[in-house]
Design a protein around this motif. Sequence first.
Motif, PDB file in Angstrom:
ATOM      1  N   ARG A  35       0.835  -1.203   0.000  1.00 41.10           N
ATOM      2  CA  ARG A  35       0.000   0.000   0.000  1.00 41.10           C
ATOM      3  C   ARG A  35       0.872   1.256   0.000  1.00 41.10           C
ATOM      4  NH1 ARG A  35      -5.152  -0.461   0.884  1.00 41.10           N
ATOM      5  NH2 ARG A  35      -5.296   1.575   1.890  1.00 41.10           N
ATOM      6  N   ARG A  38       0.215   5.240   0.500  1.00 44.87           N
ATOM      7  CA  ARG A  38      -1.104   5.348   1.116  1.00 44.87           C
ATOM      8  C   ARG A  38      -0.969   5.040   2.603  1.00 44.87           C
ATOM      9  NH1 ARG A  38      -4.547   1.293  -2.419  1.00 44.87           N
ATOM     10  NH2 ARG A  38      -2.529   0.236  -2.452  1.00 44.87           N
ATOM     11  N   VAL A  40      -1.537   3.497   6.101  1.00 45.30           N
ATOM     12  CA  VAL A  40      -2.036   2.253   6.681  1.00 45.30           C
ATOM     13  C   VAL A  40      -2.198   2.497   8.172  1.00 45.30           C
ATOM     14  CG1 VAL A  40      -1.633  -0.217   7.012  1.00 45.30           C
ATOM     15  CG2 VAL A  40      -0.756   0.920   4.958  1.00 45.30           C
ATOM     16  N   SER A 153      -5.072  -8.898   5.652  1.00 42.05           N
ATOM     17  CA  SER A 153      -4.817  -7.842   4.663  1.00 42.05           C
ATOM     18  C   SER A 153      -3.800  -8.275   3.621  1.00 42.05           C
ATOM     19  CB  SER A 153      -4.332  -6.571   5.369  1.00 42.05           C
ATOM     20  OG  SER A 153      -5.343  -6.018   6.175  1.00 42.05           O
ATOM     21  N   GLN A 157      -3.950  -8.628  -0.499  1.00 41.03           N
ATOM     22  CA  GLN A 157      -2.995  -7.977  -1.388  1.00 41.03           C
ATOM     23  C   GLN A 157      -2.306  -8.986  -2.296  1.00 41.03           C
ATOM     24  OE1 GLN A 157      -2.567  -4.717  -1.772  1.00 41.03           O
ATOM     25  NE2 GLN A 157      -4.065  -4.239  -0.185  1.00 41.03           N
TER      26      GLN A 157
END
Length: 266
Positions: A35, A38, A40, A153, A157
Amino acid sequence: MHFRLLGPLDVHVRGCDITPTAPKQRQILALLTARANRRVSAPALVSEVWGCEPPRTSTTALQTYIGAIRKTLALATGTTVRDITARRLITDGNGYLLRLADDEWDRPAFDRLVLQARTLRSDAEAPQAAELLGRALEMWRGVPFCNVPQGSSLTVQARVLSESHLAACEARIDALLRCRSFQEAVAEAVALVEEHPYHENVHAQLMRALYASGRRAAALEVYHLLSRRMSHDLGITPSPATRTLQHVMLQDRPDQRYLAASGVTV
């Protein structure tokens, strides 16, 4: 500094591997890389590492792991932890953000090559599309995050990355069919069928490649194997589109317009 996630997580600085060896640190860095650029949240990282019932010390432990990752990055780049905190692995509210330029990790280059290939729609452009997709797929080194413990998570991904890889493989086979590289298309489709035994489109691609190579019996055998597997294991039959492709290939005088629309040029 270069981060790679199209396969095992890998972080290199000037040729030196600095991927964390501690499992939880590696897991945290993997999710931050997946990510990249971005935020987290800290709760998301805690949930990834410890699941639904984290220990009371999880927040403190997370901060410790983030600090260790920052120290590793600072030592490898000859900077300070303060600089890494300000410019690279940033605290953003109740969370963290790993800042990466496009040339510092492999995902943007892969996405860019695939996007360029998808804009090449004419048959005359098919060889260039196949070449671009081949370059994109050469960037893959294995199963995403196979060297990292995966919570909820990271599992998502990894699945997203795997689906992107599969879509690029399918697009390359389509491009190979359009430029009449049938034997190469057969070889790549065989590998996909082995890896995805219930995926109808890759089976249909193999059928088209074999048929276009003059191997009608082999193309029909692919259909029969798929049909038996789906019936035995799943209790269903192939889709109408796949059944129609099989029916056309059975004809002594097949509908050439249908075959051309399906990516078969004979």
